[in-house]
Design an enzyme around this catalytic site. Structure first.
Site, PDB file in Angstrom:
ATOM      1  N   ASP A 160      -9.456  -5.770  -4.377  1.00 37.40           N
ATOM      2  CA  ASP A 160      -8.882  -4.720  -3.483  1.00 37.40           C
ATOM      3  C   ASP A 160      -9.941  -3.227  -3.503  1.00 37.40           C
ATOM      4  OD1 ASP A 160      -7.427  -2.392  -2.458  1.00 37.40           O
ATOM      5  OD2 ASP A 160      -5.697  -3.468  -2.856  1.00 37.40           O
ATOM      6  N   HIS A 177      -7.476  -6.045  -0.098  1.00 33.15           N
ATOM      7  CA  HIS A 177      -6.124  -5.175   0.173  1.00 33.15           C
ATOM      8  C   HIS A 177      -5.262  -5.642   1.231  1.00 33.15           C
ATOM      9  CE1 HIS A 177      -4.055  -1.243  -0.477  1.00 33.15           C
ATOM     10  NE2 HIS A 177      -4.117  -1.244   1.056  1.00 33.15           N
ATOM     11  N   SER A 181       0.859  -1.208   0.038  1.00 31.28           N
ATOM     12  CA  SER A 181       0.091  -0.004  -0.125  1.00 31.28           C
ATOM     13  C   SER A 181       0.909   1.156  -0.015  1.00 31.28           C
ATOM     14  CB  SER A 181      -0.804  -0.190   1.096  1.00 31.28           C
ATOM     15  OG  SER A 181      -1.981   0.613   1.067  1.00 31.28           O
TER      16      SER A 181
END
Length: 278
Positions: A229, A258, A99
């Site tokens: 995601d 995610h 991320s």
């Protein structure tokens, strides 16, 4: 096994873990927002058992590092990584970022000293850019990230329950197998960090353009992304990033979220290890 603190040039204290043989190949883990090095516990133990040296740090303002009110931007984050790599003399390292940490990896690797980096992994990562702009009309509107900032400022403790209980791990999907432990651990990590740094980091992960960083990277890069995601939508991230990399490989996971490396560690760890050994 050890942990320690480095002090950066601007006086910020950065916490890190450094486990395993000093002469083994380093695998460096970069966490997402608003978490800490602890998010990688499973992967660190896994790679340690495979004979690697494993390192993870708490980004400035996060976890056990100083709760900075300035310097919460990608250039500074990458500079902190460079100082950590120099302090620990990390060479031929594999850098794995999730991320926001994937953005940090892209910015660091693109400008790293020769010999420091062997490979990189961007997992559910924010590059090239999350924000909707004239050049990136498919991106997320600024109002989405304004909502993040408002929720954090209004009631950070509740916001940091709602995110992992919902979209982060896909626990809001019908039939999802919910782990209260993952939700609680996300909250624990998030609340350990500084609100000002986490607030600023929303701008850093959403508005930073990594296009030129991706183009500049010369080492092999593995992109891993969950097709479900909900936090960093795959079409505007991995599917674009792969086109900008010189030596990129993209692997996607139907139905995964995610936070897939926490919900499906056996599957993700196996793919990470295969890339590390290749």
């Amino acid at each position: 096994m050890s942990n320690g603190i480095i002090t950066t040039q601007d006086g910020t204290k950065i916490f890190y873990k450094d486990w395993g043989p000093e002469n083994a190949q380093p695998v460096v883990f970069h966490h997402g927002w608003p978490l800490s090095a602890d998010d990688w516990d499973n992967q660190m133990l896994f790679f340690l058992a495979q004979g690697y040296r494993v390192i993870a740090h708490d980004r400035r303002g996060h976890g056990r590092s100083d709760q900075t009110d300035s310097g919460n931007d990608m250039n500074t984050y990458a500079a902190d990584v460079a100082e950590l790599a120099k302090a620990l003399d990390l060479r031929n390292a594999i850098h794995i970022g999730h991320s926001t940490g994937g953005g940090e990896v892209a910015r660091y690797v693109a400008h790293a000293e020769p010999g420091r980096v062997a490979k990189a992994v961007l997992m559910g990562a924010v590059p090239p850019i999350m924000l909707q702009t004239d050049a990136n009309p498919e991106g997320l509107p600024k109002s989405v990230f304004d909502g993040f900032r408002s929720a954090l400022a209004a009631n950070r403790a509740q916001f940091f329950i709602d995110v992992p209980a919902g979209p982060f791990y896909g626990f809001n999907r019908p039939g999802a197998k919910v782990s209260q432990g993952l939700i609680d651990n996300w909250w624990r990590q998030g609340m350990a960090g500084g609100a000002k740094a986490q607030y600023d980091c929303i701008t850093a992960f959403s508005e930073t353009d990594f296009t030129e960083d991706l183009k500049a990277i010369t080492v092999p890069v593995l992109l891993l992304h969950g097709e479900d995601d909900q936090v960093v939508p795959i079409d505007d991230s991995a599917h674009k990033a792969i086109k900008l990399l010189k030596h990129g490989t993209l692997k996607t996971y139907p139905g995964l979220s995610h936070g897939m490396f926490a919900t499906h560690p056996e599957q993700i760890n196996s793919d990470l290890l295969a890339f590390a050994k290749a």
